[in-house]
Design a protein around this motif. Structure first.
Motif, mmCIF file in Angstrom:
data_model
loop_
_atom_site.group_PDB
_atom_site.id
_atom_site.type_symbol
_atom_site.label_atom_id
_atom_site.label_comp_id
_atom_site.label_asym_id
_atom_site.label_seq_id
_atom_site.Cartn_x
_atom_site.Cartn_y
_atom_site.Cartn_z
ATOM 1 N N VAL A 203 0.819 -1.216 0.000
ATOM 2 C CA VAL A 203 0.000 0.000 0.000
ATOM 3 C C VAL A 203 0.855 1.268 0.000
ATOM 4 C CG1 VAL A 203 -1.731 1.330 1.238
ATOM 5 C CG2 VAL A 203 -1.991 -1.150 1.029
ATOM 6 N N PRO A 204 1.745 1.462 0.984
ATOM 7 C CA PRO A 204 2.559 2.682 0.936
ATOM 8 C C PRO A 204 3.511 2.720 -0.256
ATOM 9 C CG PRO A 204 3.291 1.237 2.707
ATOM 10 C CD PRO A 204 2.013 0.684 2.209
ATOM 11 N N LEU A 205 4.095 1.581 -0.607
ATOM 12 C CA LEU A 205 5.046 1.550 -1.718
ATOM 13 C C LEU A 205 4.381 1.956 -3.030
ATOM 14 C CD1 LEU A 205 7.831 0.881 -2.884
ATOM 15 C CD2 LEU A 205 7.094 -1.522 -3.058
ATOM 16 N N SER A 206 3.181 1.431 -3.286
ATOM 17 C CA SER A 206 2.495 1.725 -4.552
ATOM 18 C C SER A 206 2.178 3.205 -4.685
ATOM 19 C CB SER A 206 1.210 0.901 -4.663
ATOM 20 O OG SER A 206 0.307 1.254 -3.639
ATOM 21 N N MET A 207 1.741 3.826 -3.613
ATOM 22 C CA MET A 207 1.387 5.236 -3.690
ATOM 23 C C MET A 207 2.636 6.125 -3.749
ATOM 24 S SD MET A 207 -1.704 4.841 -4.052
ATOM 25 C CE MET A 207 -2.095 6.564 -4.306
ATOM 26 N N ILE A 208 3.730 5.696 -3.128
ATOM 27 C CA ILE A 208 4.995 6.419 -3.276
ATOM 28 C C ILE A 208 5.454 6.372 -4.731
ATOM 29 C CG2 ILE A 208 7.468 6.302 -2.720
ATOM 30 C CD1 ILE A 208 6.637 5.572 0.150
ATOM 31 N N VAL A 209 5.263 5.207 -5.384
ATOM 32 C CA VAL A 209 5.589 5.069 -6.801
ATOM 33 C C VAL A 209 4.776 6.055 -7.636
ATOM 34 C CG1 VAL A 209 5.367 3.552 -8.812
ATOM 35 C CG2 VAL A 209 6.389 2.682 -6.713
ATOM 36 N N VAL A 210 3.479 6.172 -7.328
ATOM 37 C CA VAL A 210 2.624 7.119 -8.035
ATOM 38 C C VAL A 210 3.164 8.540 -7.869
ATOM 39 C CG1 VAL A 210 0.327 8.191 -8.081
ATOM 40 C CG2 VAL A 210 0.534 5.710 -7.915
ATOM 41 N N GLY A 211 3.552 8.880 -6.644
ATOM 42 C CA GLY A 211 4.090 10.215 -6.386
ATOM 43 C C GLY A 211 5.379 10.482 -7.135
ATOM 44 N N VAL A 212 6.268 9.473 -7.206
ATOM 45 C CA VAL A 212 7.522 9.622 -7.944
ATOM 46 C C VAL A 212 7.241 9.807 -9.429
ATOM 47 C CG1 VAL A 212 9.673 8.471 -8.619
ATOM 48 C CG2 VAL A 212 8.869 8.307 -6.258
ATOM 49 N N GLN A 213 6.256 9.061 -9.945
ATOM 50 C CA GLN A 213 5.881 9.202 -11.356
ATOM 51 C C GLN A 213 5.401 10.616 -11.656
ATOM 52 O OE1 GLN A 213 3.014 6.017 -11.834
ATOM 53 N NE2 GLN A 213 4.477 4.786 -12.991
ATOM 54 N N LEU A 214 4.565 11.140 -10.783
ATOM 55 C CA LEU A 214 4.055 12.496 -10.992
ATOM 56 C C LEU A 214 5.175 13.525 -10.855
ATOM 57 C CD1 LEU A 214 0.624 12.348 -9.097
ATOM 58 C CD2 LEU A 214 1.015 12.319 -11.571
ATOM 59 N N GLY A 215 6.086 13.282 -9.932
ATOM 60 C CA GLY A 215 7.195 14.205 -9.740
ATOM 61 C C GLY A 215 8.120 14.277 -10.937
ATOM 62 N N SER A 216 8.221 13.160 -11.667
ATOM 63 C CA SER A 216 9.113 13.118 -12.825
ATOM 64 C C SER A 216 8.414 13.510 -14.129
ATOM 65 C CB SER A 216 9.712 11.710 -12.980
ATOM 66 O OG SER A 216 8.688 10.747 -13.177
ATOM 67 N N SER A 217 7.110 13.830 -14.056
ATOM 68 C CA SER A 217 6.342 14.195 -15.253
ATOM 69 C C SER A 217 6.308 15.710 -15.430
ATOM 70 C CB SER A 217 4.906 13.667 -15.136
ATOM 71 O OG SER A 217 4.895 12.269 -14.996
ATOM 72 N N LYS A 218 6.296 16.131 -16.662
ATOM 73 C CA LYS A 218 6.213 17.561 -16.975
ATOM 74 C C LYS A 218 4.737 17.954 -17.104
ATOM 75 C CE LYS A 218 10.692 17.528 -19.319
ATOM 76 N NZ LYS A 218 11.431 17.731 -20.598
ATOM 77 N N ILE A 219 4.094 18.098 -15.940
ATOM 78 C CA ILE A 219 2.653 18.306 -15.891
ATOM 79 C C ILE A 219 2.231 19.581 -16.617
ATOM 80 C CG2 ILE A 219 0.664 18.634 -14.374
ATOM 81 C CD1 ILE A 219 1.813 15.814 -14.322
ATOM 82 N N LEU A 220 2.979 20.658 -16.458
ATOM 83 C CA LEU A 220 2.590 21.939 -17.058
ATOM 84 C C LEU A 220 2.499 21.852 -18.582
ATOM 85 C CD1 LEU A 220 4.567 24.525 -14.896
ATOM 86 C CD2 LEU A 220 2.125 23.984 -14.814
ATOM 87 N N SER A 221 3.414 21.112 -19.186
ATOM 88 C CA SER A 221 3.361 20.972 -20.643
ATOM 89 C C SER A 221 2.250 20.020 -21.066
ATOM 90 C CB SER A 221 4.717 20.472 -21.173
ATOM 91 O OG SER A 221 5.019 19.181 -20.652
ATOM 92 N N ILE A 222 1.956 19.030 -20.222
ATOM 93 C CA ILE A 222 0.925 18.045 -20.549
ATOM 94 C C ILE A 222 -0.462 18.684 -20.583
ATOM 95 C CG2 ILE A 222 -0.236 15.939 -19.755
ATOM 96 C CD1 ILE A 222 2.441 15.040 -18.592
ATOM 97 N N ILE A 223 -0.737 19.596 -19.633
ATOM 98 C CA ILE A 223 -2.085 20.161 -19.540
ATOM 99 C C ILE A 223 -2.372 21.185 -20.636
ATOM 100 C CG2 ILE A 223 -2.257 19.765 -17.058
ATOM 101 C CD1 ILE A 223 -1.549 22.663 -16.584
ATOM 102 N N ARG A 224 -1.436 21.383 -21.537
ATOM 103 C CA ARG A 224 -1.686 22.258 -22.676
ATOM 104 C C ARG A 224 -2.304 21.507 -23.851
ATOM 105 N NH1 ARG A 224 4.342 24.919 -22.224
ATOM 106 N NH2 ARG A 224 3.983 26.136 -20.333
ATOM 107 N N ASN A 225 -2.521 20.229 -23.684
ATOM 108 C CA ASN A 225 -3.120 19.396 -24.739
ATOM 109 C C ASN A 225 -4.601 19.199 -24.415
ATOM 110 O OD1 ASN A 225 -3.996 17.385 -26.482
ATOM 111 N ND2 ASN A 225 -2.111 16.186 -26.330
ATOM 112 N N PRO A 226 -5.506 19.993 -25.019
ATOM 113 C CA PRO A 226 -6.928 19.918 -24.659
ATOM 114 C C PRO A 226 -7.566 18.572 -24.981
ATOM 115 C CG PRO A 226 -6.597 21.296 -26.604
ATOM 116 C CD PRO A 226 -5.240 21.010 -26.051
ATOM 117 N N LYS A 227 -7.119 17.923 -26.061
ATOM 118 C CA LYS A 227 -7.685 16.619 -26.415
ATOM 119 C C LYS A 227 -7.317 15.567 -25.375
ATOM 120 C CE LYS A 227 -8.116 17.347 -31.394
ATOM 121 N NZ LYS A 227 -7.719 16.898 -32.760
ATOM 122 N N LEU A 228 -6.086 15.648 -24.874
ATOM 123 C CA LEU A 228 -5.660 14.694 -23.843
ATOM 124 C C LEU A 228 -6.420 14.938 -22.545
ATOM 125 C CD1 LEU A 228 -3.776 12.374 -23.182
ATOM 126 C CD2 LEU A 228 -2.031 14.032 -22.500
#
Length: 314
Positions: A203-228
């Motif tokens: 349980v804790p490991l899986s959610m830490i993995v999710v957090g690491v994934q989000l931390g390594s993603s370029k969210i600001l550039s991703i949210i500029r894609n309206p279709k996505l």
């Protein structure tokens, strides 16, 4: 309701720990591959095996298992057809249609679905989520491969290479657990405690993995894609809503209705990125879809969890 809210808040706060650890370089981007390998090959299979073998087989459990199996097959078949219509309606570039369809159709009922389901609804719900996940793995490496190659030809690489990815550790643990459950077999006490202890890390490991994934993603550039963004919201909001409306009036077990609806609420399966890369499709788009649906699910999943808990009285 307060108990469910507290559990979900704690679970998703663990993702925040992973996010901070990634930004602080305590868990850099390259660590995620090792964490996912530990999760999917060791801790999650242990959690599944002990959770399933700890159940008692009843007539209701057997019939509900069949319902979940059939219901999940129907979910993916209908989802595949509907997703094709959606990408055509949105006029998605033909080269990316298969990736968008995969973002829409697949669900992360594995390393994210298992711990969240266990925390929110307990071991019984986890058992049925594991049953649903078996069908997901079969779908991913059969029709899912055809889907991601939509609009192009794919060379058949042989039955052995096609079937091998389905036999991952989580699927094998779930299948072994179900066989033991139906055969009335139990793990020896020492082995059960050992595997349970390892599984509790999931349980804790899986959610830490999710957090690491989000931390390594370029969210600001991703949210500029309206279709996505549109595809992501359909995945997380419209899909579970339509699934709920489709199954709630049917003469099914309450747990079947819960699992079919709840499974539809999870973000895109992480494995889609690897499949896109393997099939030489737009793996960057697939990664962005996984990141965006996962980010949005931080808001949608707690709400859906509380609504389902209140409605079904769980």
């Amino acid at each position: 309701m307060l108990v469910i809210l507290t559990k979900i808040a704690i679970i998703f706060s663990m993702a925040g720990v992973g996010f901070i650890a990634n930004k602080a370089k305590a868990l850099p981007d390259e660590s995620n591959g090792y964490l996912i390998s530990l999760l999917m090959n060791i801790t999650a299979p242990c959690m599944l095996l002990t959770s399933i073998t700890g159940k008692e087989l009843t007539a209701d459990t057997f019939s509900a298992t069949i319902e979940v199996l059939i219901g999940t097959v129907i979910f993916f078949l209908i989802g595949m057809a509907v997703s094709y219509g959606i990408v055509k309606l949105l006029r998605i570039d033909p080269a990316d249609q298969g990736v968008y369809m995969s973002i829409l159709t697949t669900v992360n009922t594995g390393f994210m679905g298992f711990p969240v389901t266990k925390a929110a609804f307990g071991n019984e719900a986890l058992y049925f989520m594991a049953v649903s996940n078996i069908i997901l793995n079969i779908y991913l490496y059969s029709l899912g491969l055809l889907q991601i190659n939509m609009g192009s030809k794919r060379e058949f690489k042989g039955l052995k290479k096609t079937l091998k990815p389905m036999l991952n550790m989580c699927s094998l643990a779930a299948i072994l657990g179900i066989i033991m459950l139906f055969a009335g077999l139990k793990l020896p006490s020492f082995l059960n405690e050992l595997i349970t202890g390892i599984g509790d890390i999931t349980v804790p490991l899986s959610m830490i993995v999710v957090g690491v994934q989000l931390g390594s993603s370029k969210i600001l550039s991703i949210i500029r894609n309206p279709k996505l963004i549109g595809i992501s919201l359909i995945n997380l909001i419209l899909w579970p809503a339509l699934t709920f409306l489709a199954v709630n009036w049917l003469p099914l077990h309450q747990m079947t209705k819960l699992i079919l609806t709840y499974a539809a609420a999870f973000p895109t399966a992480v494995i889609v990125v690897a499949l896109a890369a393997k099939e030489r499709k737009n793996s960057q788009l697939a990664a962005e879809g996984v990141a965006l649906t996962t980010l949005f699910s931080m808001a949608t999943l707690p709400i859906i969890t509380m609504l389902l808990s209140a409605y079904y009285g769980l």
